[in-house]
Design a protein around this motif. Structure first.
Motif, mmCIF file in Angstrom:
data_model
loop_
_atom_site.group_PDB
_atom_site.id
_atom_site.type_symbol
_atom_site.label_atom_id
_atom_site.label_comp_id
_atom_site.label_asym_id
_atom_site.label_seq_id
_atom_site.Cartn_x
_atom_site.Cartn_y
_atom_site.Cartn_z
ATOM 1 N N GLY A 54 12.237 -0.973 -5.897
ATOM 2 C CA GLY A 54 12.041 -1.516 -7.236
ATOM 3 C C GLY A 54 10.948 -2.572 -7.269
ATOM 4 O O GLY A 54 10.134 -2.618 -8.211
ATOM 5 N N TYR A 57 7.663 -0.732 -7.060
ATOM 6 C CA TYR A 57 7.325 -0.107 -8.346
ATOM 7 C C TYR A 57 6.930 -1.174 -9.371
ATOM 8 O O TYR A 57 6.041 -0.982 -10.199
ATOM 9 N N TRP A 58 7.640 -2.308 -9.348
ATOM 10 C CA TRP A 58 7.325 -3.369 -10.299
ATOM 11 C C TRP A 58 5.924 -3.918 -10.063
ATOM 12 O O TRP A 58 5.165 -4.152 -11.005
ATOM 13 N N GLN A 59 5.569 -4.082 -8.787
ATOM 14 C CA GLN A 59 4.219 -4.557 -8.478
ATOM 15 C C GLN A 59 3.165 -3.554 -8.949
ATOM 16 O O GLN A 59 2.135 -3.922 -9.522
ATOM 17 N N ARG A 61 3.563 -1.365 -11.268
ATOM 18 C CA ARG A 61 3.578 -1.356 -12.741
ATOM 19 C C ARG A 61 2.783 -2.537 -13.298
ATOM 20 O O ARG A 61 2.010 -2.406 -14.258
ATOM 21 N N GLN A 62 2.966 -3.731 -12.716
ATOM 22 C CA GLN A 62 2.227 -4.896 -13.153
ATOM 23 C C GLN A 62 0.716 -4.693 -12.944
ATOM 24 O O GLN A 62 -0.108 -5.080 -13.786
ATOM 25 N N GLU A 199 6.081 3.858 -15.938
ATOM 26 C CA GLU A 199 7.221 3.538 -16.782
ATOM 27 C C GLU A 199 8.317 4.597 -16.644
ATOM 28 O O GLU A 199 9.506 4.280 -16.557
ATOM 29 N N TRP A 202 9.859 4.251 -13.284
ATOM 30 C CA TRP A 202 10.712 3.073 -13.276
ATOM 31 C C TRP A 202 12.045 3.357 -13.992
ATOM 32 O O TRP A 202 13.114 2.953 -13.532
#
Length: 640
Positions: A54, A57-59, A61-62, A199, A202
């Motif tokens: 996660g 993926y968040w990195q 996504r950012q 997205e 995620w």
């Protein structure tokens, strides 16, 4: 009072660091073997993996959102730059077309805005080599174009057409800006699609994590219930075990206090720590002697038993248990008591154990009484056997008298003949000598008959010796010859040659033969038709003993009463006591043999018995199932 040493031993084992260290790996393995602990470990691992994915993926996504925002900023900067360039172009074109200074009232402001936006554009696309190169080229082109336009404006009165031509060069700037816009929009579309993909991923990641967490939570709940059930079961088993241990402890305590047998707690070297009242009664000591430490195995054991005690101690140290064995204890008053003792160690790593002692005084007394009763029974049996022999000899009185009278009459006749030969003139000494030889032979024959009678009716303790079974058969036949002749019975023998000697009492074996022969003669005396024959044979049996068989042609035996024949007081004779065959079987069994009866073919009865060989003969002779030779069947009948 029995248990403090046992509990002390158990506590010493529980606090032994070597045993604790040895049990630590097993304990850790047991913890890892529990399903709930394993499920929690898996759940934590999955949470860590999910968190890591996660975060990754968040990195990403950012970063995707940052790229999209950057592209939008670039596009906005390009739009502002293009608008400023268009405004600048409008101002310069209006002035050059009208030469009206009103168009130049903002002169210098637009130039600064163009330069500022161009510089901002370069800063935004500095990380992109292609766009950075284009932005630098646009900035240079704008700066050069603005300088050229400013020079043309100064000479606008003389070169208006040239200035218009130079202003058209702004189209090249717009073209470059359009290229950068097209490129950045393409990149923006790509980055927006990637952002949307992130997205979606995620969303799926979160959904998967939720499903996984729910599944694992359900599994953890199930495992928790299973673990709770297992622990509850374990608790119940432990409670039951504690209850069983308490019950067993109570039973052992009850056994200890019941004083049924002697129980002692000892050190392997001999010191006795604790004992119940039963043991103290056995050895004659009191509890004060026990408490003062005066009870020791060495002091209680007679000297001749101490070697056996050393063997017991070695066995206890080697296997932890000593098999029960008989020994003696010395009582406090100096007397001895026979006991049966056994013991076991409390466990490994300790030198203490428990022993069980049983007083054998009553048993030994009962054994002595049993031996005395056996002795009296044997004496009574011998008395009865002697009475049986005397009775049998009484029945044979006429035959015995006939056997004795024959050699006596022959002696008298030979003596008269000798006197006659001596009175002759001259005396016939040769005839006299021959007559004396006849007298001597007849006298010896009469002496043999009397000797056999005396041997049978004498009352003496049994005395086993090496004897020839064939000679015993012939001696008894000689005593019963007249009885057989009187009843018209033909006695024949079939005696195997080379039979080894047996170890037996001669009188008792002859009594057995005498009883069997007399019974056969009396049985055949009642037969009205057919021959009366008695065949006596000897041989070797399958167990390397001697087999004696008597076959008669009498009326035979009832198959239902074959085994009953050898019971005491059973008889088929009107005047019989029923003890003869019972005594015969007892004698044969006493000698280690056996006796049985059966039917003879075509009629009559068969009585057989076996006797073991002498011990030295058994070891020396080879096994044989058949006799090595047989004497020819010889009829033996008496003469009147």
């Amino acid at each position: 009072m029995l248990w403090p040493w046992h509990q002390k031993t158990r506590r010493s084992r529980e606090h032994d660091p070597r045993q604790i260290s040895a049990s630590a790996p097993a304990l850790s393995l047991r913890w890892f073997a529990r399903p709930l602990i394993l499920a929690v470990a898996v759940l934590v691992t999955l949470f860590a993996a999910t968190g890591f994915l996660g975060l990754q993926y968040w990195q990403e996504r950012q970063a995707a959102h940052h790229f999209v925002e950057h592209s939008r900023q670039v596009l906005e900067t390009l739009d502002r730059l293009r608008a400023i360039v268009a405004e600048l172009e409008t101002e310069r074109r209006g002035y050059l077309m009208t030469l009206d200074p009103a168009y130049l009232k903002a002169y210098g402001v637009s130039d600064e805005s163009v330069r500022r936006e161009a510089q901002a554009l370069q800063t935004l696309v500095a990380d992109d080599p292609l766009q950075g190169l284009r932005a630098g080229h646009v900035a240079l082109t704008i700066a050069a174009t603005l300088r050229e336009i400013d020079e043309l404006l100064k000479t606008a009165g003389t070169s208006g057409l040239a200035a218009l031509a130079m202003i058209r060069s702004m189209d090249e700037i717009r073209s470059q800006i359009d290229q950068m816009v097209d490129h950045e929009r393409f990149r923006l579309a790509d980055r927006e699609s990637r952002a949307e993909a992130f997205e979606r991923r995620w969303t799926w990641l979160i959904a998967g994590a939720v499903v996984l967490v729910v599944a694992l939570a359900g599994a953890a709940l199930a495992l928790a219930r299973l673990e709770a059930k297992r622990r509850r079961k374990t608790t119940e088993e432990n409670i039951q075990l504690q209850s069983d241990l308490a019950a067993r402890d109570t039973k052992i305590r009850r056994l200890f206090d019941a004083n049924i047998i002697g129980i002692i707690i000892w050190e392997v070297e001999g010191r006795i720590f604790e004992a119940n009242d039963a043991f103290l009664r056995i050895v004659g000591y009191d509890r004060e002697d026990l408490v003062s430490g005066r009870l020791h195995r060495t002091d209680l054991t007679p000297p001749e038993w101490r070697g056996r005690d050393l063997e017991t101690v070695a066995e206890l140290k080697r296997v932890g248990t000593a098999q029960a064995f008989e020994k003696e204890y010395v009582r406090k008053d100096g007397s001895r008591v026979p006991v049966l003792i056994g013991g076991t160690m409390f466990g490994e790593g300790t030198d203490q154990g428990v022993g069980f002692v049983l007083d054998l005084t009553a048993l030994k007394r009962a054994e002595a009484e049993s031996r005395e009763h056996e002795r009296r029974y044997r004496e009574a049996l011998m008395e009865l056997a002697h009475a049986n022999r005397v009775t049998t000899m009484g029945q044979l009185t006429a035959s015995i008298a006939h056997e004795v009278n024959q050699p006596i009459a022959a002696i008298v006749a030979n003596a008269e003949a000798g006197l006659n030969w001596l009175g002759a003139q001259p005396p016939n000494l040769e005839r006299v000598r021959q007559t004396f030889d006849w007298i001597t032979g007849d006298g010896m024959r009469a002496g043999d008959v009397i000797g056999r009678i005396r041997a049978l009716i004498r009352k003496a303790p049994p005395q086993k010796e090496d004897m020839e079974i064939n000679q015993a058969v012939l001696d008894v036949i000689a005593l019963t010859r007249s009885e057989a002749f009187k009843n018209g019975v033909s006695v024949q023998t079939q005696l195997a040659e080379g039979l080894p000697p047996i170890q037996a009492d001669r009188v008792q074996i002859q009594q057995v033969l005498l009883n069997l022969i007399v019974n056969a003669v009396e049985a055949m005396a009642a037969v009205g038709e057919g021959g009366r024959e008695l065949l006596i044979s000897t041989g070797r049996d399958a167990s390397d003993g001697v087999l004696v068989t008597l076959r008669d042609s009498g009326p035979g035996l009832d198959p239902k009463n074959v085994e009953t024949l050898f019971e005491a007081f059973y008889t088929t004779k009107p005047t019989g006591m029923g003890m003869g065959l019972a005594i015969c079987r007892s004698i044969i069994e006493e000698h280690g043999g056996r006796m049985w009866a059966g039917a003879n073919e075509p009629r009559g009865a068969v009585f057989q018995f076996t006797l073991p060989l002498a011990s030295d003969e058994t070891a020396r002779l080879p096994k044989a199932s058949k006799p090595t030779g047989l004497r020819s069947a010889t009829p033996m009948t008496g003469s009147a």
